[in-house]
Design a protein around this motif. Structure first.
Motif, PDB file in Angstrom:
ATOM      1  N   SER A  44       1.275  -0.637   3.490  1.00 54.75           N
ATOM      2  CA  SER A  44       1.731   0.296   4.519  1.00 54.75           C
ATOM      3  C   SER A  44       2.273   1.554   3.879  1.00 54.75           C
ATOM      4  O   SER A  44       2.565   1.583   2.688  1.00 54.75           O
ATOM      5  N   MET A  45       2.424   2.582   4.704  1.00 58.41           N
ATOM      6  CA  MET A  45       3.108   3.806   4.289  1.00 58.41           C
ATOM      7  C   MET A  45       4.243   4.037   5.267  1.00 58.41           C
ATOM      8  O   MET A  45       4.027   4.033   6.482  1.00 58.41           O
ATOM      9  N   ILE A  46       5.416   4.241   4.728  1.00 58.89           N
ATOM     10  CA  ILE A  46       6.593   4.446   5.560  1.00 58.89           C
ATOM     11  C   ILE A  46       7.058   5.882   5.392  1.00 58.89           C
ATOM     12  O   ILE A  46       7.356   6.315   4.272  1.00 58.89           O
ATOM     13  N   PRO A  47       7.129   6.659   6.484  1.00 55.83           N
ATOM     14  CA  PRO A  47       7.615   8.040   6.362  1.00 55.83           C
ATOM     15  C   PRO A  47       9.115   8.039   6.054  1.00 55.83           C
ATOM     16  O   PRO A  47       9.864   7.246   6.604  1.00 55.83           O
ATOM     17  N   HIS A  48       9.526   8.916   5.153  1.00 54.39           N
ATOM     18  CA  HIS A  48      10.956   9.009   4.879  1.00 54.39           C
ATOM     19  C   HIS A  48      11.470  10.423   4.966  1.00 54.39           C
ATOM     20  O   HIS A  48      12.620  10.691   4.703  1.00 54.39           O
TER      21      HIS A  48
ATOM     22  N   MET B 100      -5.577   7.868  -0.047  1.00 52.57           N
ATOM     23  CA  MET B 100      -4.364   7.689   0.768  1.00 52.57           C
ATOM     24  C   MET B 100      -3.173   7.473  -0.161  1.00 52.57           C
ATOM     25  O   MET B 100      -2.645   6.375  -0.292  1.00 52.57           O
ATOM     26  N   THR B 101      -2.761   8.551  -0.806  1.00 48.41           N
ATOM     27  CA  THR B 101      -1.653   8.491  -1.748  1.00 48.41           C
ATOM     28  C   THR B 101      -0.438   9.198  -1.167  1.00 48.41           C
ATOM     29  O   THR B 101      -0.560  10.002  -0.235  1.00 48.41           O
ATOM     30  N   GLU B 102       0.710   8.917  -1.723  1.00 48.89           N
ATOM     31  CA  GLU B 102       1.929   9.597  -1.302  1.00 48.89           C
ATOM     32  C   GLU B 102       1.763  11.104  -1.473  1.00 48.89           C
ATOM     33  O   GLU B 102       2.156  11.883  -0.600  1.00 48.89           O
TER      34      GLU B 102
ATOM     35  N   PHE C 181      -0.574  16.617   5.124  1.00 44.17           N
ATOM     36  CA  PHE C 181       0.075  16.483   6.428  1.00 44.17           C
ATOM     37  C   PHE C 181       1.545  16.877   6.427  1.00 44.17           C
ATOM     38  O   PHE C 181       2.229  16.742   7.438  1.00 44.17           O
ATOM     39  N   ASN C 182       2.047  17.330   5.267  1.00 44.20           N
ATOM     40  CA  ASN C 182       3.427  17.796   5.160  1.00 44.20           C
ATOM     41  C   ASN C 182       4.434  16.714   5.562  1.00 44.20           C
ATOM     42  O   ASN C 182       5.405  16.982   6.256  1.00 44.20           O
ATOM     43  N   ILE C 183       4.152  15.488   5.145  1.00 43.38           N
ATOM     44  CA  ILE C 183       5.076  14.389   5.426  1.00 43.38           C
ATOM     45  C   ILE C 183       5.198  13.520   4.176  1.00 43.38           C
ATOM     46  O   ILE C 183       4.214  13.216   3.515  1.00 43.38           O
ATOM     47  N   ARG C 184       6.426  13.194   3.830  1.00 39.35           N
ATOM     48  CA  ARG C 184       6.668  12.351   2.663  1.00 39.35           C
ATOM     49  C   ARG C 184       6.666  10.892   3.095  1.00 39.35           C
ATOM     50  O   ARG C 184       7.291  10.534   4.089  1.00 39.35           O
TER      51      ARG C 184
END
Length: 62
Positions: free
Chosen positions: A45-49, A18-20, A27-30
């Motif tokens: 956590s992971m925050i979408p930007h 589960m890396t950036e 998933f094509n999401i940063r």
């Protein structure tokens, strides 16, 4: 485990897969990984930007 039609399945420890980089690749999401400490407990956590055009057009538009 991380699964995508366009990428090979990867299996491993959550912190390893589960890396950036994998979130963008699969998933094509940063996202940005962050850690927050609350009452002597650490939360990861992971925050979408950035949402890709494909994601923006989906039914899950935020």
């Amino acid at each position: 485990m991380m699964v995508s039609k366009q990428q090979p399945v990867i299996v491993g420890k959550t912190e390893e897969i589960m890396t950036e980089e994998n979130m963008e690749k699969y998933f094509n999401i940063r996202v940005k990984k962050v850690e927050t400490e609350v009452e002597d407990r650490t939360f990861k956590s992971m925050i979408p930007h950035y949402l890709s055009e494909a994601t923006q057009d989906s039914q899950f538009n935020l």
